[in-house]
Design a protein around this motif. Structure first.
Motif, PDB file in Angstrom:
ATOM      1  N   GLU A 254      11.692  -1.912  -4.818  1.00  0.00           N
ATOM      2  CA  GLU A 254      11.031  -3.223  -4.799  1.00  0.00           C
ATOM      3  C   GLU A 254       9.697  -3.193  -5.536  1.00  0.00           C
ATOM      4  O   GLU A 254       9.306  -4.161  -6.179  1.00  0.00           O
ATOM      5  CB  GLU A 254      10.796  -3.685  -3.360  1.00  0.00           C
ATOM      6  CG  GLU A 254      12.064  -4.014  -2.609  1.00  0.00           C
ATOM      7  CD  GLU A 254      11.738  -4.397  -1.175  1.00  0.00           C
ATOM      8  OE1 GLU A 254      10.997  -5.382  -0.979  1.00  0.00           O
ATOM      9  OE2 GLU A 254      12.218  -3.702  -0.264  1.00  0.00           O
TER      10      GLU A 254
ATOM     11  N   ASN B 171       0.355  -4.486  -3.371  1.00  0.00           N
ATOM     12  CA  ASN B 171       1.053  -5.623  -3.974  1.00  0.00           C
ATOM     13  C   ASN B 171       0.482  -5.880  -5.357  1.00  0.00           C
ATOM     14  O   ASN B 171      -0.715  -5.842  -5.557  1.00  0.00           O
ATOM     15  CB  ASN B 171       0.915  -6.880  -3.124  1.00  0.00           C
ATOM     16  CG  ASN B 171       1.685  -6.754  -1.828  1.00  0.00           C
ATOM     17  OD1 ASN B 171       2.673  -6.038  -1.763  1.00  0.00           O
ATOM     18  ND2 ASN B 171       1.217  -7.424  -0.791  1.00  0.00           N
TER      19      ASN B 171
ATOM     20  N   ARG C 140      11.043  -0.735   2.945  1.00  0.00           N
ATOM     21  CA  ARG C 140       9.733  -1.378   2.830  1.00  0.00           C
ATOM     22  C   ARG C 140       9.665  -2.488   3.871  1.00  0.00           C
ATOM     23  O   ARG C 140      10.570  -3.297   4.001  1.00  0.00           O
ATOM     24  CB  ARG C 140       9.546  -1.961   1.433  1.00  0.00           C
ATOM     25  CG  ARG C 140       8.204  -2.650   1.266  1.00  0.00           C
ATOM     26  CD  ARG C 140       8.029  -3.126  -0.160  1.00  0.00           C
ATOM     27  NE  ARG C 140       6.849  -3.965  -0.256  1.00  0.00           N
ATOM     28  CZ  ARG C 140       6.771  -5.071  -0.958  1.00  0.00           C
ATOM     29  NH1 ARG C 140       7.809  -5.480  -1.658  1.00  0.00           N
ATOM     30  NH2 ARG C 140       5.679  -5.771  -0.982  1.00  0.00           N
ATOM     31  N   HIS C 141       8.559  -2.499   4.606  1.00  0.00           N
ATOM     32  CA  HIS C 141       8.322  -3.521   5.620  1.00  0.00           C
ATOM     33  C   HIS C 141       6.953  -4.124   5.347  1.00  0.00           C
ATOM     34  O   HIS C 141       5.928  -3.522   5.701  1.00  0.00           O
ATOM     35  CB  HIS C 141       8.393  -2.921   7.024  1.00  0.00           C
ATOM     36  CG  HIS C 141       9.707  -2.249   7.306  1.00  0.00           C
ATOM     37  ND1 HIS C 141      10.823  -2.954   7.682  1.00  0.00           N
ATOM     38  CD2 HIS C 141      10.089  -0.963   7.217  1.00  0.00           C
ATOM     39  CE1 HIS C 141      11.837  -2.115   7.831  1.00  0.00           C
ATOM     40  NE2 HIS C 141      11.410  -0.897   7.549  1.00  0.00           N
ATOM     41  N   GLY C 142       6.936  -5.272   4.694  1.00  0.00           N
ATOM     42  CA  GLY C 142       5.667  -5.884   4.317  1.00  0.00           C
ATOM     43  C   GLY C 142       4.949  -5.015   3.316  1.00  0.00           C
ATOM     44  O   GLY C 142       5.480  -4.687   2.264  1.00  0.00           O
ATOM     45  N   ASP C 143       3.727  -4.612   3.663  1.00  0.00           N
ATOM     46  CA  ASP C 143       2.930  -3.761   2.780  1.00  0.00           C
ATOM     47  C   ASP C 143       3.096  -2.279   3.070  1.00  0.00           C
ATOM     48  O   ASP C 143       2.344  -1.460   2.554  1.00  0.00           O
ATOM     49  CB  ASP C 143       1.439  -4.121   2.907  1.00  0.00           C
ATOM     50  CG  ASP C 143       1.113  -5.470   2.304  1.00  0.00           C
ATOM     51  OD1 ASP C 143       1.915  -5.958   1.489  1.00  0.00           O
ATOM     52  OD2 ASP C 143       0.060  -6.033   2.648  1.00  0.00           O
ATOM     53  N   VAL C 144       4.073  -1.916   3.888  1.00  0.00           N
ATOM     54  CA  VAL C 144       4.246  -0.520   4.272  1.00  0.00           C
ATOM     55  C   VAL C 144       5.580   0.005   3.741  1.00  0.00           C
ATOM     56  O   VAL C 144       6.627  -0.608   3.927  1.00  0.00           O
ATOM     57  CB  VAL C 144       4.189  -0.362   5.813  1.00  0.00           C
ATOM     58  CG1 VAL C 144       4.417   1.084   6.222  1.00  0.00           C
ATOM     59  CG2 VAL C 144       2.857  -0.863   6.348  1.00  0.00           C
TER      60      VAL C 144
ATOM     61  N   GLN D  68       4.172   6.591   6.937  1.00  0.00           N
ATOM     62  CA  GLN D  68       4.009   5.196   6.519  1.00  0.00           C
ATOM     63  C   GLN D  68       2.989   5.160   5.401  1.00  0.00           C
ATOM     64  O   GLN D  68       1.871   5.623   5.565  1.00  0.00           O
ATOM     65  CB  GLN D  68       3.561   4.334   7.681  1.00  0.00           C
ATOM     66  CG  GLN D  68       4.598   4.244   8.771  1.00  0.00           C
ATOM     67  CD  GLN D  68       4.197   3.300   9.889  1.00  0.00           C
ATOM     68  OE1 GLN D  68       3.158   2.663   9.838  1.00  0.00           O
ATOM     69  NE2 GLN D  68       5.038   3.211  10.901  1.00  0.00           N
TER      70      GLN D  68
ATOM     71  N   ARG E 247       0.922   2.834   2.588  1.00  0.00           N
ATOM     72  CA  ARG E 247       0.463   1.473   2.294  1.00  0.00           C
ATOM     73  C   ARG E 247       0.800   1.167   0.844  1.00  0.00           C
ATOM     74  O   ARG E 247       0.467   1.913  -0.054  1.00  0.00           O
ATOM     75  CB  ARG E 247      -1.038   1.375   2.527  1.00  0.00           C
ATOM     76  CG  ARG E 247      -1.647   0.045   2.263  1.00  0.00           C
ATOM     77  CD  ARG E 247      -1.317  -1.019   3.252  1.00  0.00           C
ATOM     78  NE  ARG E 247      -1.666  -0.657   4.610  1.00  0.00           N
ATOM     79  CZ  ARG E 247      -1.291  -1.374   5.649  1.00  0.00           C
ATOM     80  NH1 ARG E 247      -0.576  -2.466   5.493  1.00  0.00           N
ATOM     81  NH2 ARG E 247      -1.629  -1.004   6.847  1.00  0.00           N
ATOM     82  N   SER E 248       1.526   0.092   0.613  1.00  0.00           N
ATOM     83  CA  SER E 248       1.850  -0.306  -0.757  1.00  0.00           C
ATOM     84  C   SER E 248       0.770  -1.242  -1.277  1.00  0.00           C
ATOM     85  O   SER E 248       0.051  -1.884  -0.507  1.00  0.00           O
ATOM     86  CB  SER E 248       3.212  -1.009  -0.803  1.00  0.00           C
ATOM     87  OG  SER E 248       3.175  -2.224  -0.102  1.00  0.00           O
TER      88      SER E 248
ATOM     89  N   CYS F  98      10.383   3.548  -4.346  1.00  0.00           N
ATOM     90  CA  CYS F  98      10.534   2.215  -3.763  1.00  0.00           C
ATOM     91  C   CYS F  98      10.942   1.264  -4.877  1.00  0.00           C
ATOM     92  O   CYS F  98      10.137   0.938  -5.754  1.00  0.00           O
ATOM     93  CB  CYS F  98       9.216   1.763  -3.116  1.00  0.00           C
ATOM     94  SG  CYS F  98       9.354   0.130  -2.352  1.00  0.00           S
TER      95      CYS F  98
END
Length: 118
Positions: free
Chosen positions: A93, A117, A55-59, A112, A114-115, A91
């Motif tokens: 996290e 939050n 996970r990289h930020g919101d991705v 990729q 989009r997560s 994921c």
């Protein structure tokens, strides 16, 4: 800190749990196979490869790459639709599972997502 093998087991169990909650039958193969789970949709069985994405930020980035052990060491193999159709990712996290048909994966084997939050 979890090992790579431990992460794989956690991802498989989380994905199996999510599928069962949706009413999908889940089986595990006996022996060493190129897939982790079998999803039973009653009319169709699907072999599923499970991933623990980064996970990289919101991705969220699950790589559709398989690492094969060879006599010369490990090698990355970009999976193909002939090996398995869908793959699933957990994921940790986000405590979130994703289920993707393989034809959504572009050349190079990475998607990729989009997560959201919470």
């Amino acid at each position: 800190m979890l090992t790579t093998d431990q992460k794989g087991v956690v991802a498989e169990m989380a994905i199996a749990h999510a599928a069962l909650e949706l009413g999908v039958g889940v089986s595990r193969p006996l022996g060493d196979q190129r897939y982790d789970l079998i999803f039973d949709f009653r009319a169709k069985l699907l072999r599923v490869q499970c991933k623990w994405p980064s996970r990289h930020g919101d991705v969220v980035i699950p790589a559709a790459i398989q690492v094969d052990a060879t006599p010369m060491g490990s090698s990355d193999v970009c999976t193909t639709a002939t090996r398995w159709t869908p793959f699933a990712a957990y994921c940790a996290e986000l405590r979130c599972c994703y289920f993707l048909p393989f034809d959504c994966v572009p050349p190079g084997g990475t998607v990729q997502l989009r997560s959201q939050n919470r």
